[in-house]
Design an enzyme around this catalytic site. Sequence first.
Site, short mmCIF file in Angstrom:
data_model
loop_
_atom_site.label_atom_id
_atom_site.label_comp_id
_atom_site.label_asym_id
_atom_site.label_seq_id
_atom_site.Cartn_x
_atom_site.Cartn_y
_atom_site.Cartn_z
N ARG A 1 13.66 4.33 12.16
CA ARG A 1 12.44 5.14 12.16
C ARG A 1 11.59 4.85 13.41
NH1 ARG A 1 9.53 4.79 6.60
NH2 ARG A 1 8.48 6.60 7.50
N HIS B 1 4.36 -4.45 8.87
CA HIS B 1 4.30 -4.30 10.33
C HIS B 1 3.00 -4.82 10.93
CE1 HIS B 1 7.60 -1.75 9.15
NE2 HIS B 1 6.78 -0.92 8.53
N HIS C 1 12.86 -2.58 1.60
CA HIS C 1 12.32 -1.28 2.01
C HIS C 1 13.22 -0.18 1.48
CE1 HIS C 1 9.52 -3.26 4.69
NE2 HIS C 1 10.54 -3.99 5.11
N ARG D 1 7.72 0.59 13.34
CA ARG D 1 8.26 0.04 12.08
C ARG D 1 9.38 -0.97 12.33
NH1 ARG D 1 5.87 3.44 8.16
NH2 ARG D 1 5.54 5.51 9.01
N SER E 1 13.33 2.85 2.90
CA SER E 1 13.87 3.50 4.09
C SER E 1 14.46 2.45 5.04
CB SER E 1 12.77 4.28 4.81
OG SER E 1 11.74 3.41 5.26
N TYR F 1 11.35 8.72 1.16
CA TYR F 1 11.31 7.66 0.16
C TYR F 1 11.99 8.01 -1.16
CZ TYR F 1 7.98 5.71 3.46
OH TYR F 1 7.39 5.21 4.60
N ALA G 1 3.20 -0.85 4.65
CA ALA G 1 2.73 -0.92 6.03
C ALA G 1 2.29 -2.32 6.44
CB ALA G 1 1.58 0.07 6.23
N ASP H 1 2.03 -15.55 6.65
CA ASP H 1 1.64 -16.95 6.44
C ASP H 1 1.74 -17.33 4.96
OD1 ASP H 1 1.16 -17.27 9.13
OD2 ASP H 1 -1.02 -17.19 8.98
N PRO I 1 0.79 -1.23 0.00
CA PRO I 1 0.00 0.00 0.00
C PRO I 1 0.83 1.28 0.00
CG PRO I 1 -0.10 -1.08 2.13
CD PRO I 1 0.55 -2.05 1.19
N ASN I 2 0.29 2.25 -0.73
CA ASN I 2 0.81 3.63 -0.82
C ASN I 2 2.08 3.75 -1.65
OD1 ASN I 2 -1.26 4.80 0.88
ND2 ASN I 2 -0.27 3.70 2.56
N GLU J 1 13.00 -9.36 1.46
CA GLU J 1 12.20 -8.24 1.98
C GLU J 1 12.93 -6.94 1.61
OE1 GLU J 1 11.72 -8.35 6.23
OE2 GLU J 1 10.74 -6.39 6.29
N ARG K 1 5.02 10.98 -2.37
CA ARG K 1 4.84 10.62 -0.97
C ARG K 1 6.14 10.81 -0.19
NH1 ARG K 1 4.63 4.46 1.24
NH2 ARG K 1 4.11 4.98 3.38
N ASN L 1 8.20 -5.52 -1.11
CA ASN L 1 8.08 -4.36 -0.23
C ASN L 1 6.60 -4.31 0.16
OD1 ASN L 1 7.93 -2.00 1.14
ND2 ASN L 1 8.97 -0.75 -0.42
C1 DQA Z 1 8.42 1.09 3.52
C2 DQA Z 1 8.54 1.29 5.03
C3 DQA Z 1 7.22 1.04 5.72
O1 DQA Z 1 7.35 1.27 7.12
C4 DQA Z 1 6.14 1.97 5.19
O2 DQA Z 1 4.90 1.67 5.76
C5 DQA Z 1 6.06 1.96 3.70
C6 DQA Z 1 7.31 1.95 2.93
C7 DQA Z 1 9.73 1.44 2.78
O3 DQA Z 1 9.87 1.05 1.63
O4 DQA Z 1 10.59 2.12 3.35
O5 DQA Z 1 5.00 2.06 3.12
O6 DQA Z 1 8.14 -0.27 3.27
#
Ligand code: DQA
Length: 148
Positions: free
Chosen positions: A110, A83, A103, A114, A105, A26, A80, A90, A13-14, A101, A21, A77
């Site tokens: 942070r 977390h 990210h 997170r 950031s 980011y 959110a 699962d 998401p996002n 995995e 954003r 990635n």
């Molecule tokens: C993120 C870090 C997450 O905590 C956050 O919710 C994101 C982006 C990152 O790529 O740094 O949406 O996954």
Amino acid sequence: MAKRGSLWVLNGPNLNLLGEREPGIYGGDSLADIEKLCAEAAETAGFDLTFRQTNHEGEMVAWIQDARTEASGVAINAGAYTHTSVAVHDALRLLDIPIVEVHLSNIFAREEFRHKSYVSAAATGVVCGFGTHSYILAITALAARMDL
Ligand code: DQA
């Protein structure tokens, strides 16, 4: 050259709003920019690339399930959901292929909420904190893993 398989890069998401954003956290690249760089990295490593983004947890779970039979490796990635989502955790545990995995950031530098990741315990390894380059490192790591 025959492809070595298919790498999947799944975004949660996002992440569709990257570029707009919180660019101080980011970076300025859009998700389309990142997809282009991932496509180049996958091509160089000899893999096909599937690159997707969703704002829906169930869709992410369905894609992870599809990856069981269709992918050779997954970079995720989960945004959110990293977390919060036992469902994503699962689903990842069903996979018998390398999982990285990712990210942008450094989640450990942070907010406290997170620092907990439901993805890490199901992943082969973790890359975080390198902005767009985190994705390239993840693809390189998946490709290297396939060489073992
Ligand atoms: C993120 C870090 C997450 O905590 C956050 O919710 C994101 C982006 C990152 O790529 O740094 O949406 O996954």
